[in-house]
Scaffold this motif. Structure first.
Motif, PDB file in Angstrom:
ATOM      1  N   VAL A 357     -16.575  52.369  40.330  1.00 39.79           N
ATOM      2  CA  VAL A 357     -16.049  53.950  39.933  1.00 39.79           C
ATOM      3  C   VAL A 357     -16.135  54.680  41.513  1.00 39.79           C
ATOM      4  O   VAL A 357     -17.222  54.760  42.137  1.00 39.79           O
ATOM      5  CB  VAL A 357     -16.681  54.454  39.089  1.00 39.79           C
ATOM      6  CG1 VAL A 357     -16.434  55.962  38.941  1.00 39.79           C
ATOM      7  CG2 VAL A 357     -16.812  53.612  37.726  1.00 39.79           C
ATOM      8  N   ARG A 358     -15.124  54.915  41.832  1.00 39.84           N
ATOM      9  CA  ARG A 358     -14.968  55.733  43.307  1.00 39.84           C
ATOM     10  C   ARG A 358     -15.282  57.229  42.767  1.00 39.84           C
ATOM     11  O   ARG A 358     -14.331  57.906  42.377  1.00 39.84           O
ATOM     12  CB  ARG A 358     -13.541  55.615  43.871  1.00 39.84           C
ATOM     13  CG  ARG A 358     -13.301  54.047  43.857  1.00 39.84           C
ATOM     14  CD  ARG A 358     -12.799  53.601  45.321  1.00 39.84           C
ATOM     15  NE  ARG A 358     -13.600  53.862  46.642  1.00 39.84           N
ATOM     16  CZ  ARG A 358     -13.431  53.347  47.561  1.00 39.84           C
ATOM     17  NH1 ARG A 358     -12.384  53.267  48.024  1.00 39.84           N
ATOM     18  NH2 ARG A 358     -14.571  53.707  48.637  1.00 39.84           N
ATOM     19  N   LEU A 359     -16.480  57.772  43.394  1.00 35.31           N
ATOM     20  CA  LEU A 359     -16.589  59.240  43.358  1.00 35.31           C
ATOM     21  C   LEU A 359     -16.257  60.077  44.431  1.00 35.31           C
ATOM     22  O   LEU A 359     -15.904  59.519  45.465  1.00 35.31           O
ATOM     23  CB  LEU A 359     -18.222  59.282  43.487  1.00 35.31           C
ATOM     24  CG  LEU A 359     -18.856  58.655  42.320  1.00 35.31           C
ATOM     25  CD1 LEU A 359     -20.236  58.773  42.333  1.00 35.31           C
ATOM     26  CD2 LEU A 359     -18.680  59.118  40.938  1.00 35.31           C
ATOM     27  N   TYR A 389     -11.862  52.574  39.250  1.00 34.48           N
ATOM     28  CA  TYR A 389     -11.472  53.889  38.497  1.00 34.48           C
ATOM     29  C   TYR A 389     -11.818  54.957  39.607  1.00 34.48           C
ATOM     30  O   TYR A 389     -12.699  54.925  40.261  1.00 34.48           O
ATOM     31  CB  TYR A 389     -12.067  53.801  37.525  1.00 34.48           C
ATOM     32  CG  TYR A 389     -11.499  55.091  36.492  1.00 34.48           C
ATOM     33  CD1 TYR A 389     -10.779  54.948  35.421  1.00 34.48           C
ATOM     34  CD2 TYR A 389     -11.993  56.351  36.725  1.00 34.48           C
ATOM     35  CE1 TYR A 389     -10.375  55.665  34.611  1.00 34.48           C
ATOM     36  CE2 TYR A 389     -11.554  57.454  35.940  1.00 34.48           C
ATOM     37  CZ  TYR A 389     -10.483  57.063  35.029  1.00 34.48           C
ATOM     38  OH  TYR A 389      -9.978  58.116  34.053  1.00 34.48           O
ATOM     39  N   GLU A 390     -10.877  55.845  39.723  1.00 39.54           N
ATOM     40  CA  GLU A 390     -10.852  57.014  40.760  1.00 39.54           C
ATOM     41  C   GLU A 390     -11.421  58.306  39.949  1.00 39.54           C
ATOM     42  O   GLU A 390     -10.475  58.760  39.289  1.00 39.54           O
ATOM     43  CB  GLU A 390      -9.757  56.977  41.586  1.00 39.54           C
ATOM     44  CG  GLU A 390     -10.046  58.256  42.934  1.00 39.54           C
ATOM     45  CD  GLU A 390      -8.752  58.742  43.537  1.00 39.54           C
ATOM     46  OE1 GLU A 390      -8.842  58.825  44.773  1.00 39.54           O
ATOM     47  OE2 GLU A 390      -7.587  58.821  43.173  1.00 39.54           O
ATOM     48  N   ALA A 432      -6.783  54.475  37.451  1.00 38.67           N
ATOM     49  CA  ALA A 432      -7.269  52.990  37.260  1.00 38.67           C
ATOM     50  C   ALA A 432      -6.331  51.881  37.650  1.00 38.67           C
ATOM     51  O   ALA A 432      -5.107  51.997  37.299  1.00 38.67           O
ATOM     52  CB  ALA A 432      -7.712  52.739  35.957  1.00 38.67           C
ATOM     53  N   TRP A 433      -6.753  50.993  38.646  1.00 32.71           N
ATOM     54  CA  TRP A 433      -6.039  49.726  38.969  1.00 32.71           C
ATOM     55  C   TRP A 433      -6.828  48.500  38.960  1.00 32.71           C
ATOM     56  O   TRP A 433      -8.040  48.579  39.081  1.00 32.71           O
ATOM     57  CB  TRP A 433      -5.352  50.310  40.439  1.00 32.71           C
ATOM     58  CG  TRP A 433      -6.172  50.393  41.552  1.00 32.71           C
ATOM     59  CD1 TRP A 433      -6.546  49.355  42.477  1.00 32.71           C
ATOM     60  CD2 TRP A 433      -6.999  51.423  41.815  1.00 32.71           C
ATOM     61  NE1 TRP A 433      -7.236  49.847  43.436  1.00 32.71           N
ATOM     62  CE2 TRP A 433      -7.750  50.978  43.193  1.00 32.71           C
ATOM     63  CE3 TRP A 433      -7.221  52.564  41.361  1.00 32.71           C
ATOM     64  CZ2 TRP A 433      -8.500  51.947  43.655  1.00 32.71           C
ATOM     65  CZ3 TRP A 433      -8.112  53.502  42.060  1.00 32.71           C
ATOM     66  CH2 TRP A 433      -8.959  53.194  42.890  1.00 32.71           C
ATOM     67  N   ASN A 451      -6.775  54.209  45.839  1.00 32.37           N
ATOM     68  CA  ASN A 451      -5.862  54.565  44.845  1.00 32.37           C
ATOM     69  C   ASN A 451      -4.596  54.237  45.126  1.00 32.37           C
ATOM     70  O   ASN A 451      -3.981  55.118  45.852  1.00 32.37           O
ATOM     71  CB  ASN A 451      -6.180  55.564  44.102  1.00 32.37           C
ATOM     72  CG  ASN A 451      -5.416  55.818  42.653  1.00 32.37           C
ATOM     73  OD1 ASN A 451      -4.609  54.938  42.496  1.00 32.37           O
ATOM     74  ND2 ASN A 451      -6.006  56.588  42.041  1.00 32.37           N
ATOM     75  N   PRO A 452      -4.077  53.229  44.791  1.00 29.41           N
ATOM     76  CA  PRO A 452      -2.401  52.793  45.282  1.00 29.41           C
ATOM     77  C   PRO A 452      -1.287  53.792  44.624  1.00 29.41           C
ATOM     78  O   PRO A 452      -0.304  53.971  44.759  1.00 29.41           O
ATOM     79  CB  PRO A 452      -2.328  51.481  44.785  1.00 29.41           C
ATOM     80  CG  PRO A 452      -3.082  51.337  43.666  1.00 29.41           C
ATOM     81  CD  PRO A 452      -4.379  52.107  43.958  1.00 29.41           C
ATOM     82  N   ASN A 453      -1.913  54.619  43.494  1.00 32.29           N
ATOM     83  CA  ASN A 453      -1.159  55.587  42.917  1.00 32.29           C
ATOM     84  C   ASN A 453      -1.086  57.307  43.347  1.00 32.29           C
ATOM     85  O   ASN A 453      -0.318  58.015  42.816  1.00 32.29           O
ATOM     86  CB  ASN A 453      -1.510  55.621  41.094  1.00 32.29           C
ATOM     87  CG  ASN A 453      -1.554  54.285  40.732  1.00 32.29           C
ATOM     88  OD1 ASN A 453      -0.677  53.694  40.806  1.00 32.29           O
ATOM     89  ND2 ASN A 453      -2.605  53.929  40.138  1.00 32.29           N
TER      90      ASN A 453
END
Length: 491
Positions: A357-359, A389-390, A432-433, A451-453
């Motif tokens: 989980v990226r804060l 998950y970002e 999420a990826w 995050n690639p999105n």
């Protein structure tokens, strides 16, 4: 029946808040105390003795021998209001504290060992014996035989710990925001009967949250004692250790299983399955350097002075086969070559790193602006894929600060996406990826993945937005300086 109980809780909280306020006002008058970093430890060990005296009274009811010698028990000296001034200070400094610090026992679980650990580094910095008497009288008004007072005192004590964190400055490394703690505990899906450990427990945030989560399931004295024994911690620094012991005691753990020691030394020296635990929840210190003797005690090839990497390596070894871990790590521990890459390789090969989980930046502000991550892994099978998950700040907010902290609600979407203990039915979305192990291996075990999105970087933001953020940051700095100035003037 609910409304009267609520009214009673409100009354108890208001009364105890007044007691604590009066106690702090008394301590502010004493020339020997310099700010909350001096006041809170003093208040803590006095509260500890007051609460321990309630336990001693309970032991007497059942015909058990006292732990503390009668002449040193709280009631023997604290309840005598004529015992004051220089005579009281001489007793506390020259007899009471040395006696408590010297207590030892060879019997595992003996409260004497707890007392000896707690008071080993305790000093009384108050200079006025008359103000000390006034302080003791305030604490005497707290009824530690009342469940209402104990519950409310625990709540107020957590608030005091937060205030101390705000006063600690560079010492704030051992505090983790409550929403982060709660999320990590909930997503670890604790079970009654599991051994739960924080090897860098600070003031006990993870341990208290884990205990609070499991206590409703402990429906008998036997299960409660098992839970007491399964909540374990290690803390290196004397001040947070003292605060942790008080925190756990106020929450209902009579003899907390917390060691005052260098946890890296303990985890490396302890060997064999009997020393391993089921669950580790921790936010180890990062950005610092460990002493050479500790680094050299690690296996060849894993010797480094970077604390984050040392803790990650030690935590993997400390977990039982089938155990689980949730750990806070800075971005810098997720990439790079050398020993860091070797430890990440070990993590991916020995454990299933199922979620990162990226804060967002600023979650630990104002103590550090270093972005952090929550790593969740099971010591079961090698990693096959890792979900990222970002977490993003709320809409309209650019980040976090002391006056604008992270809220638990910001984890709700991640918790809903999680998929329960089995992590079932996860899907990729804008936050999420999924990254297969082949890609992680090809990248040199790099876990610092964006995050690639998303395309939200500085090049896509208008000069107006950037200037507004800069102004907001400067205003926050000014607010912190103003607050610091007020604290200095209040001393």
């Amino acid at each position: 029946m609910a409304p009267p109980a609520k009214k009673q809780d409100t009354t108890s909280r208001a009364r105890l808040s007044a007691v604590i306020k009066s106690a702090r006002d008394i301590m502010r008058k004493d020339a020997g105390l310099n700010g909350d970093l001096d006041r809170l430890p003093l208040l803590s060990w006095l509260l500890f003795l007051r609460s321990f005296d309630a336990l001693e009274a309970e032991r007497e009811v059942f015909g058990e021998d006292p732990i503390i010698k009668p002449e040193y028990q709280w009631r023997a000296w604290a309840d005598d209001e004529t015992f004051t001034g220089a005579e009281l200070l001489a007793f506390v400094n020259g007899k009471l504290l040395p006696e408590l610090a010297s207590m030892r026992s060879d019997v595992p679980g003996d409260p004497r060992n707890v007392l000896g650990q707690v008071f080993a580094g305790v000093q009384n910095r108050m200079l006025s014996g008359y103000l000390f008497r006034d302080l003791v009288n305030q604490i005497r008004s707290i009824d530690f035989n009342s469940s209402d007072d104990i519950h409310t005192m625990a709540f107020l004590y957590e608030d005091l710990l937060k205030q101390m964190r705000d006063a600690a400055g560079d010492s704030g490394e051992f505090y983790t925001p409550r929403p982060v703690i709660r999320f990590m505990v909930e997503q670890t899906f604790l079970k009654l009967g599991e051994s739960i450990m924080d090897p860098a427990c600070g003031t006990g945030g993870f341990l208290v949250e884990a205990y609070t989560e499991l206590f409703p399931q402990a429906t008998s004295k036997v299960l409660q004692q098992q839970l007491f024994n399964n909540i374990r911690g290690i803390e290196k620094k004397p001040l947070p250790f003292l605060l942790c012991m008080m925190n756990l005691t106020l929450h209902g753990i009579p003899s907390p299983k917390v060691l005052h020691a260098n946890s890296l030394r303990v985890m490396i020296d302890e060997k064999g399955p009997g020393s391993q635990v089921d669950v580790i929840l921790t936010n180890p210190p990062f950005g610092g350097e460990e002493e050479d003797s500790i680094a050299k005690s690690f296996p060849s090839g894993y010797q480094t002075r970077e604390t984050a990497w040392l803790f990650l390596h030690a935590v993997i070894k400390k977990l039982k086969q089938g155990g689980r871990c949730a750990i806070v790590l800075p971005n810098g521990a997720l990439f790079g070559e050398g020993i860091g890459a070797k430890i990440r390789k070990q993590l991916l090969e020995d454990c299933d790193l199922h979620t990162v989980v990226r804060l967002p930046q600023g979650v630990f502000a104002p103590y550090t602006q270093i972005p952090a991550n929550l790593l969740f892994f099971d010591k079961t099978v090698p990693t096959k894929e890792t979900w990222f998950y970002e977490i993003t700040p709320p809409e309209g907010s650019r980040g976090y600060a002391k006056t604008r902290p992270m809220r638990y609600e910001e984890f709700e979407s991640c918790a809903a996406w999680w998929g329960g203990p089995d992590r079932a039915d996860r899907i990729e979305n804008d936050r999420a990826w999924r990254v297969p192990i082949a890609d992680l291996l090809a990248s040199g075990f790099n876990l610092d993945l964006t995050n690639p999105n998303t395309t939200d970087d500085l090049s896509h933001r208008s000069p107006t937005d950037l200037l507004a953020e800069l102004i907001e940051t400067e205003q926050e700095v000014l607010s912190l300086l103003t607050s610091l100035q007020k604290d200095v003037e209040d001393r």
